[in-house]
Design a protein around this motif. Structure first.
Motif, PDB file in Angstrom:
ATOM      1  N   ARG A 270     -50.935   3.456 -17.906  1.00 25.83           N
ATOM      2  CA  ARG A 270     -50.090   3.110 -16.753  1.00 25.83           C
ATOM      3  C   ARG A 270     -50.953   2.704 -15.560  1.00 25.83           C
ATOM      4  O   ARG A 270     -50.618   1.754 -14.843  1.00 25.83           O
ATOM      5  CB  ARG A 270     -49.198   4.300 -16.385  1.00 25.83           C
ATOM      6  N   ARG A 271     -52.047   3.411 -15.345  1.00 23.69           N
ATOM      7  CA  ARG A 271     -52.937   3.078 -14.227  1.00 23.69           C
ATOM      8  C   ARG A 271     -53.603   1.717 -14.430  1.00 23.69           C
ATOM      9  O   ARG A 271     -53.776   0.949 -13.474  1.00 23.69           O
ATOM     10  CB  ARG A 271     -53.983   4.180 -14.051  1.00 23.69           C
ATOM     11  N   VAL A 272     -53.992   1.424 -15.681  1.00 21.52           N
ATOM     12  CA  VAL A 272     -54.575   0.115 -15.973  1.00 21.52           C
ATOM     13  C   VAL A 272     -53.561  -0.990 -15.678  1.00 21.52           C
ATOM     14  O   VAL A 272     -53.886  -2.015 -15.062  1.00 21.52           O
ATOM     15  CB  VAL A 272     -55.038   0.038 -17.446  1.00 21.52           C
ATOM     16  N   ASP A 273     -52.318  -0.782 -16.112  1.00 18.82           N
ATOM     17  CA  ASP A 273     -51.267  -1.776 -15.865  1.00 18.82           C
ATOM     18  C   ASP A 273     -51.110  -2.069 -14.381  1.00 18.82           C
ATOM     19  O   ASP A 273     -50.995  -3.234 -13.978  1.00 18.82           O
ATOM     20  CB  ASP A 273     -49.934  -1.283 -16.434  1.00 18.82           C
ATOM     21  N   PHE A 274     -51.100  -1.035 -13.573  1.00 18.48           N
ATOM     22  CA  PHE A 274     -50.882  -1.218 -12.134  1.00 18.48           C
ATOM     23  C   PHE A 274     -52.123  -1.739 -11.415  1.00 18.48           C
ATOM     24  O   PHE A 274     -52.021  -2.273 -10.309  1.00 18.48           O
ATOM     25  CB  PHE A 274     -50.432   0.098 -11.490  1.00 18.48           C
ATOM     26  N   LEU A 275     -53.290  -1.621 -12.061  1.00 16.31           N
ATOM     27  CA  LEU A 275     -54.522  -2.080 -11.431  1.00 16.31           C
ATOM     28  C   LEU A 275     -54.819  -3.539 -11.734  1.00 16.31           C
ATOM     29  O   LEU A 275     -55.034  -4.343 -10.807  1.00 16.31           O
ATOM     30  CB  LEU A 275     -55.699  -1.207 -11.888  1.00 16.31           C
ATOM     31  N   ILE A 276     -54.837  -3.915 -13.022  1.00 16.36           N
ATOM     32  CA  ILE A 276     -55.303  -5.260 -13.354  1.00 16.36           C
ATOM     33  C   ILE A 276     -54.187  -6.294 -13.513  1.00 16.36           C
ATOM     34  O   ILE A 276     -54.382  -7.466 -13.188  1.00 16.36           O
ATOM     35  CB  ILE A 276     -56.194  -5.253 -14.615  1.00 16.36           C
ATOM     36  N   MET A 277     -53.008  -5.872 -13.992  1.00 13.85           N
ATOM     37  CA  MET A 277     -51.972  -6.863 -14.263  1.00 13.85           C
ATOM     38  C   MET A 277     -51.439  -7.549 -12.996  1.00 13.85           C
ATOM     39  O   MET A 277     -51.275  -8.775 -12.991  1.00 13.85           O
ATOM     40  CB  MET A 277     -50.828  -6.235 -15.061  1.00 13.85           C
ATOM     41  N   PRO A 278     -51.153  -6.828 -11.900  1.00 10.77           N
ATOM     42  CA  PRO A 278     -50.655  -7.523 -10.715  1.00 10.77           C
ATOM     43  C   PRO A 278     -51.628  -8.579 -10.180  1.00 10.77           C
ATOM     44  O   PRO A 278     -51.198  -9.649  -9.733  1.00 10.77           O
ATOM     45  CB  PRO A 278     -50.453  -6.388  -9.693  1.00 10.77           C
ATOM     46  N   LEU A 279     -52.938  -8.300 -10.247  1.00  9.80           N
ATOM     47  CA  LEU A 279     -53.918  -9.252  -9.734  1.00  9.80           C
ATOM     48  C   LEU A 279     -54.011 -10.488 -10.624  1.00  9.80           C
ATOM     49  O   LEU A 279     -54.115 -11.624 -10.130  1.00  9.80           O
ATOM     50  CB  LEU A 279     -55.285  -8.578  -9.617  1.00  9.80           C
TER      51      LEU A 279
END
Length: 484
Positions: free
Chosen positions: A39-48
């Motif tokens: 979940r943290r990876v999703d919120f870190l790299i996907m939006p950028l």
């Protein structure tokens, strides 16, 4: 009964997984811990990554909106010359696609992707000043835009494969393409507003369009460089101090271990792509059906991307209204893109989803061809809208399908570059489908589109068949080697 279910839930969350690295060190983690990290990876790299793709498509596709604001007349070019410029953009991308991903492999995504965004943002901004300059500056800016954009899409796709497991990748590829599709859905609405600025500061509406959207891209590039982590092994941004990490050392080890355990081919022992990997990828005949499905199917997408608002005007709708109307199909495409990625991962049927997506595209493009002389403008707009909705919902799944069948990290990097090259070769072909002498019904143009989509549908069947046959005759440890 409730207590038993709770016990099952607790037990499942505490199940441990382990991985032993090359140094013999064992890393152990629970499923609950892995889900929290994901979940943290999703919120870190996907939006950028999504934001970068949004900026890319805005700058690449806004010329279709500019055409409804007298762009060709005020620059001083013909429709044929306009099409040449679109071809040069795609050519620039094709030329540097593979070299760009080779550089990415060595430099890392934060610096390389961030600098790409800044570069094409600057070119996109300066397009605002080619009014009255004629053919030369127009062609130059389109070529430069393509050269600067080259590699961004495969770079994002490859970067995601470093963070996610095979069962997670189709959905993430679909999330990534949300940036592209959201831009397509919003661009007409944004253009509808900005084009009304014609006359402010003595500028045309299309000049404001290029200026504002280009400056937005430059801001996106700065944000990307400031915050995107360099890799799972080094989860820091470039501007952060050495003491700051998005993940602890243990969390970083888990992120790497879970991906390597799922797919050992993602181990990246070198900083460079080897020439052997480049050669193996370029001679890998299994890529060809994917490549041809992309070229043949996406050609019509490029044609519609540039000409859809103009086609809607030809149906009898208003000049600026057409920009807003074409966003309907783009919003449907956005939803279908997410649905296709979710279904592909849930049922592990990437090949089937690609086939169904291309089948939908073929059906609605055939409808467009049959209705070219229909007096019912609403029916024609409906079929054009649905053709837009199916023109690329299968594209991200096709990329994920290719990625899953790569044999090494270096090969995966080059494969993603070749995949996106196919989409841009489609742009070279698609840019010349609609010709001025064929207007206003474009009888020849729509016939070519149906032929291309028919061939794409056939190649999607070939892609599925090749893996089925390979698995039938090549078994490894009792499991299917190739994913389809």
């Amino acid at each position: 009964m409730a207590d038993e279910k709770q016990l099952e839930k607790v037990t499942a969350s505490s199940v441990s997984q382990s991985f032993t690295d090359d140094d013999g060190q064992e890393i152990t983690w629970t499923e609950e811990e892995e889900k929290a990290l994901l979940r943290r990876v999703d919120f870190l790299i996907m939006p950028l990554l999504i934001l970068g793709f949004f900026a890319l498509q805005i700058d690449r596709g806004n010329i279709g909106n500019a055409m409804t604001d007298f762009f060709m007349q005020e620059v001083g070019i013909t429709q044929f010359q306009f099409n040449i410029g679109q071809q040069l953009l795609s050519t620039g991308i094709v030329l540097l696609e593979i070299p760009s991903n080779i550089i990415l492999y060595r430099v890392g995504p934060t610096l390389w992707i961030g600098c790409q965004i800044l570069a094409w943002g600057a070119v996109a901004t300066f397009q605002a000043f080619i009014k009255g300059k004629g053919l030369g500056p127009y062609l130059t800016t389109r070529l430069l835009l393509g050269l600067c954009e080259a590699g961004f899409i495969p770079a994002g796709l490859y970067t995601m494969t470093r963070w996610y497991k095979r069962s997670e990748i189709s959905r993430r590829f679909s999330y990534y393409f949300l940036g592209n599709l959201f831009a397509g859905a919003c661009s007409g609405l944004i253009a509808y507003g900005i084009l009304h600025m014609r006359g402010i500061a003595g500028l045309s509406g299309w000049q404001w369009l290029f200026l504002l959207e280009g400056l937005f891209t430059i801001v996106v590039g700065l944000i990307f460089i400031a915050f995107f982590p360099q890799s799972p092994a080094n989860p820091r941004s470039l501007i952060a101090g050495k003491s700051f990490r998005y993940f602890t050392e243990r969390e970083s080890a888990i992120l790497q271990a879970r991906v390597f355990k799922d797919d050992p081919s993602k181990l990246q022992p070198r900083q460079n792509v080897s020439w052997g990997e480049v050669k193996d990828t370029l001679t890998n005949w299994r890529i060809l059906p994917h490549f041809l499905t992309t070229i043949l199917g996406m050609a019509s997408a490029h044609a519609l991307g540039a000409y859809a608002p103009t086609l809607v005007i030809g149906f009898g709708y208003g000049r600026l209204q057409s920009n807003a109307m074409m966003t309907i199909g783009a919003w449907i495409l956005l939803v279908l893109n997410l649905l296709w990625g979710w279904l592909a991962d849930k049922y592990s049927k990437r090949g089937l989803m690609v086939f169904l997506g291309v089948l939908g595209l073929w059906v609605f493009q055939l409808g467009n061809r049959l209705l070219i002389t229909s007096p019912n403008r609403d029916l024609r707009f409906g079929f054009l809208t649905m053709a837009t909705a199916f023109m690329a919902n299968w594209h991200a799944v096709n990329g994920a399908w290719l990625s899953l069948n790569a044999r090494s990290a270096g090969e995966r990097s080059i494969t993603m570059a070749i995949f996106v090259m196919g989409a841009n070769i489609a742009g070279i072909a698609g840019s010349q489908i609609f010709q001025a002498h064929d207007a206003p019904v474009y009888r020849t143009g729509w016939t070519i589109i149906v032929a291309l989509c028919s061939a794409s549908l056939f190649m999607s069947i070939v892609a599925n068949a090749q893996y089925w046959l390979l698995n039938k005759f090549q078994k490894r440890e009792g499991e299917d080697r190739y994913k389809y």
